[in-house]
Motif scaffolding. Structure first.
Motif, short mmCIF file in Angstrom:
data_model
loop_
_atom_site.label_atom_id
_atom_site.label_comp_id
_atom_site.label_asym_id
_atom_site.label_seq_id
_atom_site.Cartn_x
_atom_site.Cartn_y
_atom_site.Cartn_z
N HIS A 239 0.89 -1.15 0.00
CA HIS A 239 0.00 0.00 0.00
C HIS A 239 0.93 1.20 0.00
O HIS A 239 1.77 1.33 0.89
CB HIS A 239 -0.85 -0.04 1.28
N TRP B 19 -1.40 9.35 -3.95
CA TRP B 19 -0.61 8.22 -4.44
C TRP B 19 0.12 8.70 -5.70
O TRP B 19 -0.42 9.50 -6.45
CB TRP B 19 -1.59 7.10 -4.77
N HIS B 20 1.34 8.18 -5.96
CA HIS B 20 2.10 8.77 -7.07
C HIS B 20 1.44 8.59 -8.44
O HIS B 20 1.69 9.37 -9.35
CB HIS B 20 3.56 8.33 -7.09
N MET B 21 0.55 7.60 -8.60
CA MET B 21 -0.13 7.46 -9.89
C MET B 21 -1.17 8.55 -10.11
O MET B 21 -1.58 8.81 -11.24
CB MET B 21 -0.82 6.09 -9.98
N LEU C 37 -6.91 5.20 -4.82
CA LEU C 37 -7.04 4.02 -5.67
C LEU C 37 -8.50 3.77 -6.02
O LEU C 37 -8.84 3.40 -7.15
CB LEU C 37 -6.41 2.80 -4.98
N SER D 232 5.33 4.09 2.46
CA SER D 232 6.01 5.37 2.70
C SER D 232 6.23 5.59 4.20
O SER D 232 7.28 6.09 4.61
CB SER D 232 5.19 6.54 2.15
N VAL E 197 -0.32 11.18 -12.62
CA VAL E 197 0.04 10.79 -13.99
C VAL E 197 -1.13 10.20 -14.78
O VAL E 197 -1.04 10.08 -16.00
CB VAL E 197 1.24 9.81 -14.01
#
Lengths: 352, 352
Positions: free
Chosen positions: B73, B282-284, B254, B78, B287
C-alpha cells in the motif's frame, strides 16, 4: 503492571530463585504443590520469561534480517508480504532494512544484523553492489543467507530467482510474433544481474529471428523512484533518434507506463504504431489504457520461497545437518493485453 | 570463520575469562599490555560481543516493533520508509508485522513483540479493532506505544495523525467552490477513526454551505486490496441510483482511480460532468488522465514523527523522566489537478 521477576516470586513464597525457576520449567525435583503455587503466583503477577535470556540459552534469536533495496515498490512490498506470512507461521520475526540501492549502506546493515545475532539473512542486492566480501563473510561465519531477485552469481548461497533471460526472450518473441521488426529495449541499470539477463534475453530473441542487434536501440534506466519520468524521457529520446521503431521491450512496468503516457501525448498509437511489453505486472498495468502486456513477476511467491529456504537452512544448521544450497527458479508468464497487437483476432477476422 | 568466544581468547593468552572481559571493556585494573594483547587477538579471531548478552545487561533490545495493517500500500510503505530512516539514525532495528486488518492477528502480534522485549511499539490499527485491552496492557507494563494514522481516541498514548476531518472538509469545499451542487461520498469502512472523520468533514462542509445531507449519496468501501474494483463498482451503482450527481469526494486515491476509469468507459466527462477529489496523493494520481485532485497525506513524514516520538519516550523511560503523551497533527494540502474544474482559468478567460 510491570512484569514480575523470578526474585519477586521467590520472595513472596519464601523459596529460592532457583526453585522458582525449576518449578516454572517443570523440573522433577520440585514438588507438585510448589509448582502449583509458583505457577499460580507467576500468572497473577504477570510473569513472563525474558525472551533475550531464553534466546541466549537456546542460541536462537527467532528473528531473521531482511535487506531490500526499496520498500515503496510494488514488487518488493509483495516480497516482504510473502516473507512475513511464512515467518509468522514458523514463529519468526522479521527485521527489515532498506539499502536505498547503496552498497555502503548494505554493508553496514549486514554488520548490524550479524551483531544482532539474527538466525539468518534474506537479501536482494543494491544496484551499487559489485563487491561481495560482506556476503561471503556472513557465510564464512556459518550464518544462513538466501538471496532473491537481485542476486550475485559468484556468491555461493541459495538463490530464489526467476529466469529473467527466458522471460525477456518470451517478451521479445511476442513482439516479433505480432509483427514488430525494429524493436527497442529500455533496459535497467548496468550492474544488477537481472537487468543484464533481461537484456541478454532480448538480444537472443532478435538473433534467433535473424533481426540484427542495434545497440543504438538500447536505452538505460535507473529504474528507481523516477521510473515514470525515465519512461517519458526515453520515449522522447527514442522518437528523436529513430523513426522506424515499431516495438519496445521495457525493463519494468512503471517505466513502460511513463513511456505509454508520453507516446499518447505525442499522438503515437499503441499498439498500432508502437507495441510495448513491460516487466513485473504491477497492479496498475491492467487498468491503464491501453492495458500493458507484461511479464508476471511473482513477488509474494518469491518471498514465501525465500523464507522457506532460509528456514530449512537454519533448522539444518541447528540439527548439525548439511546445508545444500538451492537455486529455485520460479515460473513467469507473459500476460497478453492491449499494448501489443492481438494477431489471433486479426487472423479470425481474415477467416470470416 | 565463526566468531570467537571470550573463552578462546582467555585460553590462547593463558589468562582468565574475566580478565579478557575486563580488558575488552577497558577496566582500570587491567594492565595496558594485557589490554593490547587481548584487543589484538580479539580482532584477529573476529570476536564480537554478543548483542543479546549486551542488551540483557542494558535492559534494552535496541529493536522496536511496528504493526501495520497492510504493507503493499503506497501510503503505508512510505510510512515504513520514514520509520526505518529515523530508526537507523538512532541505531534501532525495526521488526515489522502485518495485521491484515485483523483484530485477532493484531492482538497476537502485540504479545509476540512484548515477549521479544522490544523497546517500544508503533502501531496503525486494523480496521477490525474495536477493543483496546491489548494496547492498554502494553501501556500498563510501561512500554512506550505510539499510534499513527489509524488510531483509537480512547487509548491514552501519543498519536501522530492528520486532521482527517479538516482535510475532508477542504476537499468537499473545493468541490462546492468549483460549482458542484450534488456531491456524493465514497467513504471507507465503518470502524476506523480516519474514515469516520473524513465522512464527518464531508458532512460538515455540506451543512456550512446549506447543501442538504443525503445519506443515499454515501457509498461504503472496504479500501483493501480490491480498492480499484470497488471504485468501479461504486461508480456504476451511483449512476444507477442518481442522475444528478456532479461531484464526488472519495476516501482514497485508488478507489477514485477505479471510479474515473469506469466513468470514462461510460462516456461521463471528468470534470465537466462529474468532478472528483481523492485522498492520499498516491504517485499514480498525478500521472493518470485526467490527473486527480487529491489531499496530500504525508506518509514519510508521519513515519519519521512516529519514530521520533517513540524514541523520546524510550529515552525518558530509561532516564526515569516523565513521559508526556503528545498528539501531533501533520499538515495536509489540497492538490488541485484536472479532475476538478479550474475556475480561476475560467475567471481569467471572462476577464479577457
Amino acid at each position: 503492571m510491570k512484569p514480575a521477576t523470578l526474585k519477586q516470586i521467590a520472595e513472596q513464597l519464601n523459596i529460592s530463585i532457583s526453585t522458582v525457576s525449576k518449578a516454572l520449567k517443570d523440573y522433577p525435583d520440585v514438588s507438585k504443590k510448589t509448582k502449583d503455587l509458583v505457577n499460580e503466583l507467576a500468572k497473577d503477577l504477570n510473569y513472563k520469561p525474558n525472551a533475550f535470556a531464553l534466546n541466549l540459552r537456546n542460541k536462537e534469536s527467532k528473528t531473521i534480517g531482511l535487506i531490500i533495496p526499496e520498500i515503496v515498490h510494488h514488487f518488493f512490498s509483495s516480497v516482504i508480504k510473502g516473507i512475513i506470512s511464512q515467518a509468522e507461521e514458523k514463529g519468526y520475526l522479521v527485521i527489515i532494512l532498506q539499502s536505498n540501492e547503496s552498497y555502503e549502506l548494505e554493508k553496514k546493515q549486514i554488520e548490524l544484523l550479524m551483531n544482532q545475532r539474527v538466525d539468518g539473512i534474506l537479501i536482494s542486492l543494491a544496484n551499487g553492489t559489485a563487491d561481495y566480501a560482506h556476503l561471503n563473510e556472513v557465510l564464512a561465519q556459518d550464518k544462513p543467507l538466501v538471496m532473491f531477485d537481485k542476486i550475485a552469481k559468484l556468491v555461493r548461497c541459495s538463490k530464489i530467482v526467476i529466469d529473467d533471460r527466458k522471460a525477456a526472450y518470451l517478451a521479445t518473441q511476442h513482439l516479433i510474433d505480432t509483427g514488430c521488426k525494429r524493436i527497442a529495449h529500455f533496459r535497467g541499470p548496468l550492474l544488477p544481474q537481472n537487468s543484464i539477463d533481461r537484456f541478454l534475453g532480448y538480444k537472443k530473441a532478435l538473433e534467433d529471428n535473424n533481426i540484427p542487434y542495434d545497440p543504438s536501440l538500447v536505452y538505460l534506466c535507473e529504474c528507481g523512484e523516477h521510473s515514470f519520468e525515465e519512461g517519458k524521457a526515453n520515449a522522447q529520446k527514442l522518437l528523436q533518434d529513430h523513426n522506424d521503431v515499431d516495438g519496445i521491450f521495457i525493463n519494468t512496468d512503471l517505466v513502460a507506463i511513463g513511456a505509454i503516457n508520453e507516446f499518447k501525448k505525442m499522438g503515437i498509437k499503441i499498439p498500432e504504431d508502437i507495441s510495448i511489453v513491460g516487466f513485473s505486472n504491477w497492479h496498475m498495468s491492467s487498468v491503464i489504457s491501453p492495458s500493458l502486456t507484461t511479464i508476471d513477476q511473482p513477488g509474494f511467491l518469491m518471498g514465501k520461497n525465500a523464507f522457506k529456504q532460509l528456514h530449512l537452512e537454519i533448522t539444518n544448521l541447528k540439527n548439525n545437518l548439511p546445508i545444500v544450497h538451492q537455486e529455485i527458479i520460479l515460473q513467469t508468464d507473459l500476460l497478453k493485453r492491449e499494448s501489443t497487437k492481438d494477431i489471433t483476432a486479426k487472423k479470425n477476422k481474415l477467416h470470416l
